[in-house]
Write a protein that holds these residues in place. Structure first.
Motif, PDB file in Angstrom:
ATOM      1  N   ASN A 144      38.988  33.011  44.740  1.00  0.00           N
ATOM      2  CA  ASN A 144      38.257  33.691  44.019  1.00  0.00           C
ATOM      3  C   ASN A 144      38.440  35.157  43.450  1.00  0.00           C
ATOM      4  O   ASN A 144      38.430  35.672  42.194  1.00  0.00           O
ATOM      5  CB  ASN A 144      36.683  33.623  44.591  1.00  0.00           C
ATOM      6  CG  ASN A 144      35.979  32.532  44.787  1.00  0.00           C
ATOM      7  OD1 ASN A 144      36.247  31.591  44.268  1.00  0.00           O
ATOM      8  ND2 ASN A 144      35.184  32.389  45.784  1.00  0.00           N
ATOM      9  N   GLY A 145      39.392  35.712  44.516  1.00  0.00           N
ATOM     10  CA  GLY A 145      39.804  37.089  44.204  1.00  0.00           C
ATOM     11  C   GLY A 145      40.971  37.148  42.997  1.00  0.00           C
ATOM     12  O   GLY A 145      41.047  38.048  42.127  1.00  0.00           O
TER      13      GLY A 145
ATOM     14  N   ASN B 276      39.087  30.282  50.160  1.00  0.00           N
ATOM     15  CA  ASN B 276      38.028  30.807  48.758  1.00  0.00           C
ATOM     16  C   ASN B 276      38.126  32.027  48.405  1.00  0.00           C
ATOM     17  O   ASN B 276      38.065  32.283  47.266  1.00  0.00           O
ATOM     18  CB  ASN B 276      36.781  30.389  49.394  1.00  0.00           C
ATOM     19  CG  ASN B 276      36.519  28.791  49.472  1.00  0.00           C
ATOM     20  OD1 ASN B 276      37.080  27.912  48.730  1.00  0.00           O
ATOM     21  ND2 ASN B 276      35.587  28.376  50.557  1.00  0.00           N
ATOM     22  N   ASP B 277      38.102  33.093  49.379  1.00  0.00           N
ATOM     23  CA  ASP B 277      38.144  34.524  49.049  1.00  0.00           C
ATOM     24  C   ASP B 277      39.539  34.727  48.228  1.00  0.00           C
ATOM     25  O   ASP B 277      39.293  35.460  47.298  1.00  0.00           O
ATOM     26  CB  ASP B 277      38.230  35.339  50.414  1.00  0.00           C
ATOM     27  CG  ASP B 277      36.747  35.385  50.933  1.00  0.00           C
ATOM     28  OD1 ASP B 277      35.653  34.879  50.650  1.00  0.00           O
ATOM     29  OD2 ASP B 277      36.755  35.751  52.195  1.00  0.00           O
TER      30      ASP B 277
ATOM     31  N   SER C 160      37.205  29.730  54.271  1.00  0.00           N
ATOM     32  CA  SER C 160      36.659  30.982  53.754  1.00  0.00           C
ATOM     33  C   SER C 160      37.796  31.961  53.393  1.00  0.00           C
ATOM     34  O   SER C 160      37.842  32.519  52.285  1.00  0.00           O
ATOM     35  CB  SER C 160      35.983  31.758  54.851  1.00  0.00           C
ATOM     36  OG  SER C 160      35.491  33.032  54.434  1.00  0.00           O
ATOM     37  N   CYS C 161      38.872  31.736  54.058  1.00  0.00           N
ATOM     38  CA  CYS C 161      40.171  32.688  53.573  1.00  0.00           C
ATOM     39  C   CYS C 161      40.576  32.146  52.369  1.00  0.00           C
ATOM     40  O   CYS C 161      40.906  32.979  51.372  1.00  0.00           O
ATOM     41  CB  CYS C 161      41.160  32.628  54.609  1.00  0.00           C
ATOM     42  SG  CYS C 161      42.788  33.484  54.269  1.00  0.00           S
TER      43      CYS C 161
ATOM     44  N   ASP D  61      46.512  38.643  53.137  1.00  0.00           N
ATOM     45  CA  ASP D  61      45.508  37.934  54.141  1.00  0.00           C
ATOM     46  C   ASP D  61      45.945  36.408  54.379  1.00  0.00           C
ATOM     47  O   ASP D  61      46.236  35.972  55.639  1.00  0.00           O
ATOM     48  CB  ASP D  61      44.100  37.798  53.699  1.00  0.00           C
ATOM     49  CG  ASP D  61      43.440  39.252  53.998  1.00  0.00           C
ATOM     50  OD1 ASP D  61      43.958  39.982  54.732  1.00  0.00           O
ATOM     51  OD2 ASP D  61      42.119  39.397  53.249  1.00  0.00           O
TER      52      ASP D  61
END
Length: 401
Positions: free
Chosen positions: A255-256, A251-252, A248-249, A276
């Motif tokens: 995508n960002g 992918n975020d 998730s980290c 992050d």
């Protein structure tokens, strides 16, 4: 520019090598009815091009003729601009159908870009001050020469300012990249520059460059520590999987990154988003909980790879993390006016003071070094140092170097 990881241009054309192409383009503009000749000078007839001003949003009636240069009474309209200028004594000149002379400022760019890129290409850039009249005139004359001329994206960068005032030779506040990288690592300078959106003014200051130096040291140190641990463990033994929260980290962040770069190359958002995944790497490296994580090594490898890909795209990937860290420390020593031996001696004096319970002296040594940007880091293995934002600058506004 190589030090800043700027890719070299494929072609660096000279105007003097492209006079035939410039003359041919002017001929085409005249033949298409957009220009006229007066006493050996050739002028573009602006009123013949109704879309003039579409880039800058300026209207012809908003331009006040005669404020910057004297109006040439031979022009049909004060807004008309020169494509070819009659030779003046002492100036270089070339023969042309209109007599000896030289190209106007704007036609050079149109002719050379058409010669190498054609009349249709993706990106044309320059400073904000070139939007009008230079780029506006480029559009007009290129379209007049070829009706299908089209540039998809125009990008205009903001000025470099010092104390919010434009940097320029005329104001005496001008310095070069070479002068800056005598004190700061080139990639720290690059991080500083892309930390501002390209269309916004870049306010040069010691504080901001010191902050960029500290930040890029943190980035490289984090990735270097991860690299060392992964190398010791053996990357070949790693599984191609990692926990859902790590996925998730990643992918975020990815995508960002895409969203920010598609939003007119919004690099400051990308740099902020690095926090992050870097924090996650540090947790896995140094915290008790992180060291016990399942698939710890797989997670480190995946995070490191993701960040490396983004740093490569941003031009911030060094050839070696260890070498970059060493160079960043060397630059910090230059700014602090200290040598490695000086810092080592201070660390030894502090160690002796701590052993003797002279804590005021120990604290004073740490503070004195911090004032000039040398931060001491204590660990069970001993004391090391790293570049930090000098405390002497922390309470000051961003002022010029």
């Amino acid at each position: 520019m190589t030090f800043l990881h700027c890719l070299p241009p494929s072609v660096e054309p000279r105007v003097s090598d492209h006079i035939p192409q410039i003359i041919d383009m002017i001929k085409q503009i005249i033949d298409n009815g957009f220009a006229y000749c007066v006493d050996g000078d050739v002028y573009f007839s602006v009123h013949k091009f109704p879309e003039y001003g579409r880039l800058s949003g300026r209207k012809l009636e908003d331009n006040r003729a005669g404020e910057r240069v004297a109006i040439d009474s031979r022009k049909r309209d004060p807004a008309d601009f020169a494509l070819w200028k009659t030779a003046k004594e002492g100036e270089p000149f070339w023969e042309s159908p209109w007599g000896p002379g030289r190209p106007g400022w704007h036609i050079e760019c149109s002719a050379m870009s058409a010669a190498y890129l054609g009349y249709n290409f993706d990106i044309h850039g320059g400073g904000m001050d070139l939007m009008f009249p230079h780029h506006e005139n480029e559009i007009a004359q290129s379209c007049a020469a070829c009706s299908e001329s089209h540039i998809r994206y125009w990008v205009h960068n903001g000025f470099v300012t010092i104390n919010s005032e434009k940097m320029s030779k005329s104001l005496g506040n001008f310095f070069t990249i070479r002068q800056v990288i005598e004190l700061y690592h080139p990639l720290a300078l690059r991080l500083f520059l892309i930390g501002t959106h390209y269309r916004s003014p870049v306010n040069y200051s010691d504080v901001l460059l010191e902050t960029a130096s500290e930040r890029i040291f943190y980035i490289y140190q984090t990735l270097y520590d991860s690299q060392v641990l992964l190398s010791a463990h053996g990357r070949a033994n790693l599984k191609d999987s990692f926990p859902p929260d790590i996925a998730s980290c990643i992918n975020d962040f990815q995508n960002g990154f895409l969203i920010a770069m598609l939003d007119d190359l919004h690099t400051p958002v990308v740099l902020a988003a690095l926090s992050d995944p870097l924090k996650t790497i540090n947790d896995l490296l140094h915290t008790r909980k992180g060291k016990k994580r399942e698939m710890r090594m797989e997670s480190l490898a995946a995070l490191e790879k993701t960040i490396n890909n983004v740093l490569t795209i941003l031009g911030l990937m060094p050839s070696s993390y260890a070498e970059a860290l060493h160079q960043l420390k060397e630059k910090a020593l230059v700014r602090a006016k200290l040598s490695e031996a000086d810092v080592k001696k201070k660390i030894e004096e502090r160690d002796a003071a701590r052993k003797n319970k002279e804590f005021e002296k120990s604290d004073a040594i740490r503070k004195d070094l911090a004032v000039v940007g040398i931060g001491l880091m204590d660990s069970p293995e001993g004391t090391t140092w790293r570049p930090v934002l000098p405390t002497a600058l922390q309470q000051e506004p961003a002022t010029a170097n």
